[in-house]
Design a protein around this motif. Structure first.
Motif, PDB file in Angstrom:
ATOM      1  N   ALA A 107       0.655  -0.787   0.015  1.00 30.60           N
ATOM      2  CA  ALA A 107       0.567   0.042  -0.210  1.00 30.60           C
ATOM      3  C   ALA A 107       0.715   1.117   0.146  1.00 30.60           C
ATOM      4  O   ALA A 107       0.651   2.133  -0.497  1.00 30.60           O
ATOM      5  N   TYR A 108       2.008   1.089   0.523  1.00 26.54           N
ATOM      6  CA  TYR A 108       2.966   1.768   0.323  1.00 26.54           C
ATOM      7  C   TYR A 108       4.522   2.000   0.852  1.00 26.54           C
ATOM      8  O   TYR A 108       4.815   0.888   1.108  1.00 26.54           O
ATOM      9  N   LYS A 109       5.288   2.685  -0.010  1.00 29.14           N
ATOM     10  CA  LYS A 109       6.244   2.369  -0.080  1.00 29.14           C
ATOM     11  C   LYS A 109       6.670   2.935   1.517  1.00 29.14           C
ATOM     12  O   LYS A 109       6.469   4.108   2.223  1.00 29.14           O
ATOM     13  N   GLU A 110       7.888   2.028   1.908  1.00 26.26           N
ATOM     14  CA  GLU A 110       8.712   2.109   2.554  1.00 26.26           C
ATOM     15  C   GLU A 110      10.333   2.422   2.505  1.00 26.26           C
ATOM     16  O   GLU A 110      11.341   1.024   2.031  1.00 26.26           O
ATOM     17  N   THR A 183      28.141   2.850   1.060  1.00 26.49           N
ATOM     18  CA  THR A 183      27.601   2.374  -0.284  1.00 26.49           C
ATOM     19  C   THR A 183      26.610   2.791  -0.896  1.00 26.49           C
ATOM     20  O   THR A 183      25.921   2.414  -1.684  1.00 26.49           O
ATOM     21  N   LEU A 184      25.359   4.104   0.482  1.00 25.24           N
ATOM     22  CA  LEU A 184      24.764   4.399  -0.137  1.00 25.24           C
ATOM     23  C   LEU A 184      24.470   4.948  -0.970  1.00 25.24           C
ATOM     24  O   LEU A 184      23.494   5.247  -2.188  1.00 25.24           O
ATOM     25  N   GLU A 185      25.720   6.123  -1.478  1.00 19.63           N
ATOM     26  CA  GLU A 185      25.312   7.526  -2.731  1.00 19.63           C
ATOM     27  C   GLU A 185      24.804   6.519  -3.827  1.00 19.63           C
ATOM     28  O   GLU A 185      24.515   6.915  -4.982  1.00 19.63           O
ATOM     29  N   SER A 186      25.510   5.746  -4.107  1.00 24.79           N
ATOM     30  CA  SER A 186      25.177   4.808  -5.263  1.00 24.79           C
ATOM     31  C   SER A 186      23.709   4.270  -5.434  1.00 24.79           C
ATOM     32  O   SER A 186      23.427   3.955  -6.448  1.00 24.79           O
ATOM     33  N   TRP A 187      23.271   4.097  -3.981  1.00 26.99           N
ATOM     34  CA  TRP A 187      21.760   3.583  -4.372  1.00 26.99           C
ATOM     35  C   TRP A 187      20.828   4.962  -4.607  1.00 26.99           C
ATOM     36  O   TRP A 187      19.765   4.910  -5.776  1.00 26.99           O
ATOM     37  N   LEU A 188      21.284   6.231  -3.964  1.00 21.35           N
ATOM     38  CA  LEU A 188      20.723   7.456  -4.448  1.00 21.35           C
ATOM     39  C   LEU A 188      21.052   8.044  -6.002  1.00 21.35           C
ATOM     40  O   LEU A 188      20.299   8.141  -6.133  1.00 21.35           O
ATOM     41  N   GLU A 194      13.010   7.621  -8.788  1.00 19.37           N
ATOM     42  CA  GLU A 194      12.089   6.532  -7.919  1.00 19.37           C
ATOM     43  C   GLU A 194      12.152   7.026  -6.137  1.00 19.37           C
ATOM     44  O   GLU A 194      10.557   7.841  -5.701  1.00 19.37           O
ATOM     45  N   LEU A 195      12.956   8.303  -6.148  1.00 18.57           N
ATOM     46  CA  LEU A 195      13.135   9.163  -5.303  1.00 18.57           C
ATOM     47  C   LEU A 195      12.504  10.283  -5.031  1.00 18.57           C
ATOM     48  O   LEU A 195      12.124  10.656  -4.296  1.00 18.57           O
ATOM     49  N   ALA A 196      12.547  10.471  -6.247  1.00 21.63           N
ATOM     50  CA  ALA A 196      12.051  11.795  -6.592  1.00 21.63           C
ATOM     51  C   ALA A 196       9.904  11.835  -6.605  1.00 21.63           C
ATOM     52  O   ALA A 196      10.115  12.474  -6.027  1.00 21.63           O
ATOM     53  N   HIS A 197      10.113  11.099  -7.577  1.00 29.68           N
ATOM     54  CA  HIS A 197       9.063  10.307  -7.712  1.00 29.68           C
ATOM     55  C   HIS A 197       8.040  10.066  -5.862  1.00 29.68           C
ATOM     56  O   HIS A 197       6.322  10.503  -5.919  1.00 29.68           O
ATOM     57  N   ALA A 198       8.508   9.605  -5.058  1.00 30.91           N
ATOM     58  CA  ALA A 198       8.117   9.023  -3.639  1.00 30.91           C
ATOM     59  C   ALA A 198       8.331  10.659  -3.197  1.00 30.91           C
ATOM     60  O   ALA A 198       7.677  10.200  -2.231  1.00 30.91           O
TER      61      ALA A 198
END
Length: 234
Positions: A107-110, A183-188, A194-198
């Motif tokens: 129902a929601y992104k987490e 390792t987070l920067e590669s994910w960003l 996806e991040l912008a849309h959410a």
């Protein structure tokens, strides 16, 4: 030398902090690129450990991504042999699907750093360090029902099935224990759309990243120390 086979779906969702722990435990790591490598020719029996990593597609989207059918067949063979298998996010969902559970959009992104609530079984499992409310990275929009033969180990308010085990050597994690601030920067970058849309604030994701991932490596180390099952696999 012992071998871990890591089935990867996107380049930046790799073993992360787990890779150094595998090396320290005497494992040689081999990556397989699920979308492009020939999964039908893959020997799923030989590796001491198989890890199915995460990715931004659904475990139920084999009509769009036909390689998933071959990946599901590999997981089924590994499960039938009762050999060491770790699934992370999409990997856990694929294991759940092979085990007869329904996988579906949540129902929601987490998305973000947060803790999980351990069940009674979870508090006695390899995930016991997480009872201290230590942060893990949540990054999912799909959910799944608990497989019939599985034990629920952890939950959150939005996603009741955050971790499960099937026997001592099969572990499914909806969250990302392998991720770290380093390792987070590669994910960003990889998940920028996806991040912008959410509407996710990437500065908050950076700020909330834990300074240490020693507990995630401890969990993996404990899991690797569990007795291995050496059934036939064909």
């Amino acid at each position: 030398m012992k071998q871990v086979l890591a089935i990867r779906h996107v380049a930046f969702e790799d073993l992360g902090t787990f890779e150094a722990e595998f090396a320290a435990a005497g494992y040689w790591v081999k990556y397989v690129e699920a979308p492009t490598d020939d999964l039908q020719r893959l020997d799923i029996c030989a590796p001491d450990v198989v890890v199915i990593l995460g990715g931004p597609i659904g475990a139920y989207e084999d009509d769009r991504y036909p390689f998933l059918r071959h990946e599901l067949a590999l997981i089924e063979r590994r499960l039938k042999a009762d050999r060491a298998l770790l699934g992370i996010c999409l990997g856990a969902q694929l294991i759940a699907r092979v085990s007869g559970a329904r996988v579906y959009p949540g129902a929601y992104k987490e998305i973000g750093w947060g803790d999980v609530s351990l069940t009674e079984a979870g508090a006695k499992s390899v995930l016991a360090p997480l009872s201290a409310k230590l942060p893990v990275l949540h990054w999912h929009g799909d959910s799944f029902d608990l497989p019939q033969d599985a034990q629920r180990l952890a939950s959150t308010a939005l996603y009741p099935n955050q971790a499960f085990s099937i026997g001592p050597r099969v572990l499914g994690l909806q969250f990302h224990l392998e991720a770290s601030a380093r390792t987070l920067e590669s994910w960003l970058v990889g998940h920028a759309v996806e991040l912008a849309h959410a509407g996710i604030d990437i500065q908050s994701l950076r700020r909330d990243a834990p300074d240490s991932s020693s507990y995630s490596r401890e969990i993996l180390r404990t899991w690797l120390d569990l007795p291995a099952t050496l059934e036939s696999c064909s």
